[in-house]
Design a protein around this motif. Structure first.
Motif, PDB file in Angstrom:
ATOM      1  N   PHE A 128      11.460  46.767  32.601  1.00  0.00           N
ATOM      2  CA  PHE A 128      10.426  47.432  31.813  1.00  0.00           C
ATOM      3  C   PHE A 128      11.015  48.163  30.614  1.00  0.00           C
ATOM      4  O   PHE A 128      10.425  48.188  29.539  1.00  0.00           O
ATOM      5  N   PHE A 187      -6.060  38.020  29.774  1.00  0.00           N
ATOM      6  CA  PHE A 187      -4.858  37.686  29.009  1.00  0.00           C
ATOM      7  C   PHE A 187      -5.018  36.316  28.348  1.00  0.00           C
ATOM      8  O   PHE A 187      -4.745  36.145  27.156  1.00  0.00           O
ATOM      9  N   LEU A 207       3.616  40.437  31.058  1.00  0.00           N
ATOM     10  CA  LEU A 207       2.880  39.826  32.170  1.00  0.00           C
ATOM     11  C   LEU A 207       3.871  39.238  33.177  1.00  0.00           C
ATOM     12  O   LEU A 207       3.689  39.364  34.390  1.00  0.00           O
ATOM     13  N   SER A 236       5.024  38.734  17.438  1.00  0.00           N
ATOM     14  CA  SER A 236       5.755  39.728  18.204  1.00  0.00           C
ATOM     15  C   SER A 236       4.891  40.270  19.349  1.00  0.00           C
ATOM     16  O   SER A 236       5.369  40.453  20.474  1.00  0.00           O
ATOM     17  N   MET A 237       3.586  40.479  19.070  1.00  0.00           N
ATOM     18  CA  MET A 237       2.666  40.977  20.105  1.00  0.00           C
ATOM     19  C   MET A 237       2.510  39.964  21.231  1.00  0.00           C
ATOM     20  O   MET A 237       2.626  40.315  22.402  1.00  0.00           O
ATOM     21  N   ILE A 238       2.239  38.690  20.872  1.00  0.00           N
ATOM     22  CA  ILE A 238       2.078  37.678  21.920  1.00  0.00           C
ATOM     23  C   ILE A 238       3.365  37.598  22.734  1.00  0.00           C
ATOM     24  O   ILE A 238       3.339  37.547  23.962  1.00  0.00           O
ATOM     25  N   MET A 264       4.072  52.511  33.952  1.00  0.00           N
ATOM     26  CA  MET A 264       4.282  51.389  33.029  1.00  0.00           C
ATOM     27  C   MET A 264       3.056  51.191  32.153  1.00  0.00           C
ATOM     28  O   MET A 264       3.166  50.954  30.949  1.00  0.00           O
ATOM     29  N   LEU A 292       3.754  40.762  25.027  1.00  0.00           N
ATOM     30  CA  LEU A 292       2.757  40.836  26.100  1.00  0.00           C
ATOM     31  C   LEU A 292       2.987  39.737  27.142  1.00  0.00           C
ATOM     32  O   LEU A 292       2.809  39.961  28.337  1.00  0.00           O
ATOM     33  N   SER A 293       3.408  38.573  26.666  1.00  0.00           N
ATOM     34  CA  SER A 293       3.727  37.501  27.601  1.00  0.00           C
ATOM     35  C   SER A 293       4.910  37.915  28.483  1.00  0.00           C
ATOM     36  O   SER A 293       4.897  37.715  29.708  1.00  0.00           O
ATOM     37  N   MET A 319      -5.622  41.033  25.253  1.00  0.00           N
ATOM     38  CA  MET A 319      -4.447  40.532  25.993  1.00  0.00           C
ATOM     39  C   MET A 319      -3.737  41.662  26.717  1.00  0.00           C
ATOM     40  O   MET A 319      -3.392  41.555  27.892  1.00  0.00           O
ATOM     41  N   LEU A 346      -6.555  35.003  19.821  1.00  0.00           N
ATOM     42  CA  LEU A 346      -5.523  35.354  18.832  1.00  0.00           C
ATOM     43  C   LEU A 346      -5.036  34.106  18.100  1.00  0.00           C
ATOM     44  O   LEU A 346      -4.732  34.136  16.906  1.00  0.00           O
ATOM     45  N   GLU A 356       9.524  46.185  22.020  1.00  0.00           N
ATOM     46  CA  GLU A 356       8.421  46.641  21.177  1.00  0.00           C
ATOM     47  C   GLU A 356       8.918  47.523  20.039  1.00  0.00           C
ATOM     48  O   GLU A 356       8.452  47.416  18.913  1.00  0.00           O
ATOM     49  N   TYR A 396      11.268  45.860  27.921  1.00  0.00           N
ATOM     50  CA  TYR A 396       9.985  45.660  27.223  1.00  0.00           C
ATOM     51  C   TYR A 396       9.806  46.716  26.134  1.00  0.00           C
ATOM     52  O   TYR A 396       9.437  46.406  25.004  1.00  0.00           O
ATOM     53  N   VAL A 397      10.097  47.981  26.484  1.00  0.00           N
ATOM     54  CA  VAL A 397       9.932  49.057  25.506  1.00  0.00           C
ATOM     55  C   VAL A 397      10.860  48.845  24.310  1.00  0.00           C
ATOM     56  O   VAL A 397      10.441  48.982  23.149  1.00  0.00           O
ATOM     57  N   MET A 404       1.153  49.535  17.960  1.00  0.00           N
ATOM     58  CA  MET A 404       1.058  48.179  17.403  1.00  0.00           C
ATOM     59  C   MET A 404      -0.253  48.005  16.641  1.00  0.00           C
ATOM     60  O   MET A 404      -0.274  47.452  15.537  1.00  0.00           O
ATOM     61  N   VAL A 407      -3.471  43.623  35.581  1.00  0.00           N
ATOM     62  CA  VAL A 407      -2.597  42.996  36.591  1.00  0.00           C
ATOM     63  C   VAL A 407      -1.667  44.049  37.187  1.00  0.00           C
ATOM     64  O   VAL A 407      -1.475  44.111  38.412  1.00  0.00           O
ATOM     65  N   LEU A 408      -1.098  44.902  36.331  1.00  0.00           N
ATOM     66  CA  LEU A 408      -0.169  45.923  36.822  1.00  0.00           C
ATOM     67  C   LEU A 408      -0.874  46.903  37.756  1.00  0.00           C
ATOM     68  O   LEU A 408      -0.366  47.228  38.838  1.00  0.00           O
ATOM     69  N   LEU A 464       6.731  32.757  31.702  1.00  0.00           N
ATOM     70  CA  LEU A 464       6.082  33.680  30.759  1.00  0.00           C
ATOM     71  C   LEU A 464       7.117  34.456  29.955  1.00  0.00           C
ATOM     72  O   LEU A 464       7.001  34.620  28.738  1.00  0.00           O
ATOM     73  N   VAL A 519      -2.966  42.450  30.850  1.00  0.00           N
ATOM     74  CA  VAL A 519      -1.683  42.726  31.497  1.00  0.00           C
ATOM     75  C   VAL A 519      -1.752  44.043  32.269  1.00  0.00           C
ATOM     76  O   VAL A 519      -1.265  44.149  33.407  1.00  0.00           O
ATOM     77  N   PHE A 543       1.805  39.489  14.853  1.00  0.00           N
ATOM     78  CA  PHE A 543       1.044  38.799  15.902  1.00  0.00           C
ATOM     79  C   PHE A 543       1.973  38.039  16.841  1.00  0.00           C
ATOM     80  O   PHE A 543       1.806  38.067  18.058  1.00  0.00           O
ATOM     81  N   VAL A 548       2.365  51.987  23.465  1.00  0.00           N
ATOM     82  CA  VAL A 548       2.910  50.920  22.621  1.00  0.00           C
ATOM     83  C   VAL A 548       1.776  50.148  21.953  1.00  0.00           C
ATOM     84  O   VAL A 548       1.829  49.843  20.754  1.00  0.00           O
ATOM     85  N   ALA A 608       5.138  42.066  35.161  1.00  0.00           N
ATOM     86  CA  ALA A 608       4.131  42.531  36.121  1.00  0.00           C
ATOM     87  C   ALA A 608       4.126  41.641  37.360  1.00  0.00           C
ATOM     88  O   ALA A 608       4.102  42.135  38.495  1.00  0.00           O
TER      89      ALA A 608
END
Lengths: 97, 501
Positions: free
Chosen positions: B142, A15, B187, B178-180, A65, B183-184, A38, A22, B149, B145-146, A76, A45-46, B220, A42, B176, A72, B190
């Motif tokens: 979770f 990550f 994590l 939005s992705m970082i 998940m 994903l952050s 990245m 990036l 996205e 998260y969906v 993307m 980890v899950l 995070l 993640v 980009f 997803v 998680a």
């Protein structure tokens, strides 16, 4: 330190690497790949967390998940590639110069 | 009667926009009419949900009948319903504007709007709407998260809709970020799941303990969501993305999309993690918010293009929202978080109106260079009136929603004795006066000859006006929305009270 912890640490490293790439790479394709790294971090980890479940059986929730996360990530990546294709003229099949 | 109260309106308010998105994609010819139809149906669902809430209190719905912790819950309290209602009202007015803004399929192209952008606007916007509603109602980390996205995907695609080079590179940068961000966030989720084994917000709130893992996860999640909310210094992506999009899209992004990630921060910090947060963290967020107000306002004042000015003003106004964290932690309670939520709501109306009005100006003048807009006020009196009314709310002058919200924040800062925040709120108001007058001054300058001949649809002008009128009405009729907000009981629970020195 158990195997699961090792995998988890590996995920965090992936990550971090992906985030670094990036932010610093200038080529867009590399940035897209970095975002995928990245994501893989993640997911690792899950999955490692599922393995650590006390009953000895893996926990199915993180698996679900990760599956959703992969879907997803694909969407993307697809959107990013389409945008990249539009930005670079002539890169798409059938483009007229 | 009782039948209406048992229908799961929450689920319908998510399903209808998603179904509408598919329908508008399949039937392009009727896309704009279908969007209005599905939009009104969604608004009815939100209204019915509000009624359920008023009669029976906060609502919980187990998706598919599965109970927590196996299933996923939807949860609606006052804050969620208010956000849904704002989305529905702002969304409907923007849709109405967009029916005239985008050329219909087969029609001749006007100005800089091509037919491709009009074909994809409708389904993408309805996807965005569905994602927003799902995000406001989700009670599961979770699932959030969906929805984040989904929201990111549709927002990025919308911002690149015009296909022009600047818009595409802005969309790429937005993607980009939005992705970082997500994903952050993931994590963080998680780490939390590995530690506590739950995803439901309510269960997590009762189990979460302070400690390094919880703090790392919250950090995070916060960084991810702050990136998406464009908190200073993460605001760099917002002005190009919002300013280069077609006007209805700019309005949607600035009014609704950035508020969604802030809504999550508010819920998570105050509702789930009050035991984990400490004074350093809240002061840092408040400090960044203060910097955003000052930096965003100065940048707004320096812009030469109207839409960039408006986009930087969004950066500044978002800064105000983050003042809530130091205010609530030190005992500001409802005055603080209610004021912040109310600011998010009134800014949604005011900013949507301003972006729609700028779209009309761009359409009529062919550009948005502020210095060359003299005389446009004579040509577009309704639009200019809308711009002025929305400007009043942005400034926080009475009577407007912006005034009530900033007044509440100012009160909270005084009650809790945080004088530096009082200073920041007042300074922010003065700086806002600077850029709002700059926005209006040139357009109101009379010109001897009027060179703006391009015709403009009435409904575009009136949609912008209606949004500005709501922003003002929020200052005149503040009681009902504030009462609705106050019914959100999940905030300021026992954990938070213990933190107050």
């Amino acid at each position: 330190m158990s195997n699961a912890h090792l995998y988890m640490l590996g995920g965090v490293c992936l990550f971090t690497l992906g985030t670094y790439a990036l932010l610093t790479k200038t080529q867009l394709l590399r940035k897209i790949l970095a975002a995928n790294v990245m994501g893989s971090g993640v997911f690792l980890v899950l999955i490692a967390g599922a393995y650590r479940s006390p009953s000895g059986l893996p926990d199915p929730v993180p698996h679900a998940m990760v599956l959703t996360g992969i879907v997803v990530a694909i969407s993307m990546t697809a959107l990013a590639l389409v945008l990249l294709g539009r930005m670079v003229p002539g890169s798409r099949k059938g483009d007229k110069e | 009667m009782s039948l209406i109260l048992t229908v799961p309106w929450m689920a319908w308010s998510i399903l209808l926009p998603l179904g509408g998105a598919v329908a508008t994609f399949l039937s392009r010819r009727y896309a704009s009419r279908l969007t209005l139809l599905f939009g009104m149906a969604t608004a009815v669902c939100v209204g019915a949900l509000g009624w359920q809430l008023a009669l029976k209190g906060p609502q919980r719905h187990h998706i598919g009948g599965w109970q927590v912790p196996v299933g996923i819950d939807l949860y609606a309290d006052g804050l969620a319903v208010l956000m849904l209602a704002v989305t529905a009202l702002v969304g409907l007015l923007i849709s109405f504007y967009a029916t005239a803004y985008f050329p219909k399929a087969g029609q001749e192209e006007t100005g800089d709007q091509n037919v491709a952008s009009s074909v994809y606007f409708w389904p993408l916007w309805l996807f965005l709407w569905g994602a927003l509603n799902a995000l406001f109602l989700s009670a599961d980390l979770f699932n959030i998260y969906v929805t984040l996205e989904l929201l990111g995907l549709s927002a990025v695609a919308l911002s690149g809709l015009s296909g022009k080079a600047e818009a595409l590179s802005a969309a790429m940068r937005y993607l980009f970020v939005s992705m970082i961000g997500s994903l952050s966030y993931l994590l963080g989720v998680a780490l939390l799941y590995n530690m506590y084994g739950v995803l439901d917000l309510g269960l997590l709130a009762s189990e979460v303990r302070p400690g390094p893992t919880s703090q790392a996860a919250l950090a995070l999640i916060t960084v991810g969501l702050a990136l998406k909310t464009a908190l200073f210094p993460f605001h760099f992506w917002l002005p190009p993305a919002h300013a280069n999009a077609p006007a209805p899209v700019s309005a949607l992004l600035s009014a609704l999309v950035v508020k969604a990630s802030f809504y999550l921060l508010l819920r998570l910090w105050l509702g789930v993690f009050p035991t984990v947060i400490n004074t350093t963290a809240v002061d840092l967020l408040g400090f960044l918010g203060a910097l955003a107000i000052i930096w965003g306002s100065i940048q707004a004042f320096r812009q030469r293009r109207l839409k960039l000015l408006v986009a930087y003003s969004t950066v500044a106004q978002l800064g105000y929202l983050f003042l809530v964290f130091p205010l609530v932690l030190r005992g500001g309670d409802f005055t603080a978080w209610g004021g912040s939520a109310y600011l998010a709501v009134s800014h949604a109306f005011a900013k949507a109106s301003i972006f729609l009005a700028s779209g009309i100006i761009m359409h009529v003048a062919g550009h948005d260079r502020i210095d060359e807009l003299a005389g446009i006020g004579q040509r577009l009196p309704v639009t200019m009136f809308a711009l002025a009314l929305a400007g009043v709310s942005l400034l926080g002058l009475p009577p407007s929603g912006g005034f009530i919200a900033k007044w509440m924040l100012l009160n909270a800062a005084l009650i809790t004795g945080q004088w530096w925040l009082v200073a920041v709120i007042i300074l922010g108001g003065l700086l806002a006066a600077g850029y709002v007058f700059r926005m209006l001054a040139h357009s109101f300058t009379p010109a001897t000859w009027i060179s703006f001949e391009q015709p403009v649809a009435r409904r575009m002008e009136w949609s912008a006006f209606a949004l500005a009128a709501v922003a003002i009405a929020l200052g005149l009729v503040a009681e009902p929305p504030l009462t609705l907000l106050q019914s959100s009981t999940s905030f300021a629970g026992p954990g938070l009270r213990e933190m107050i020195p």
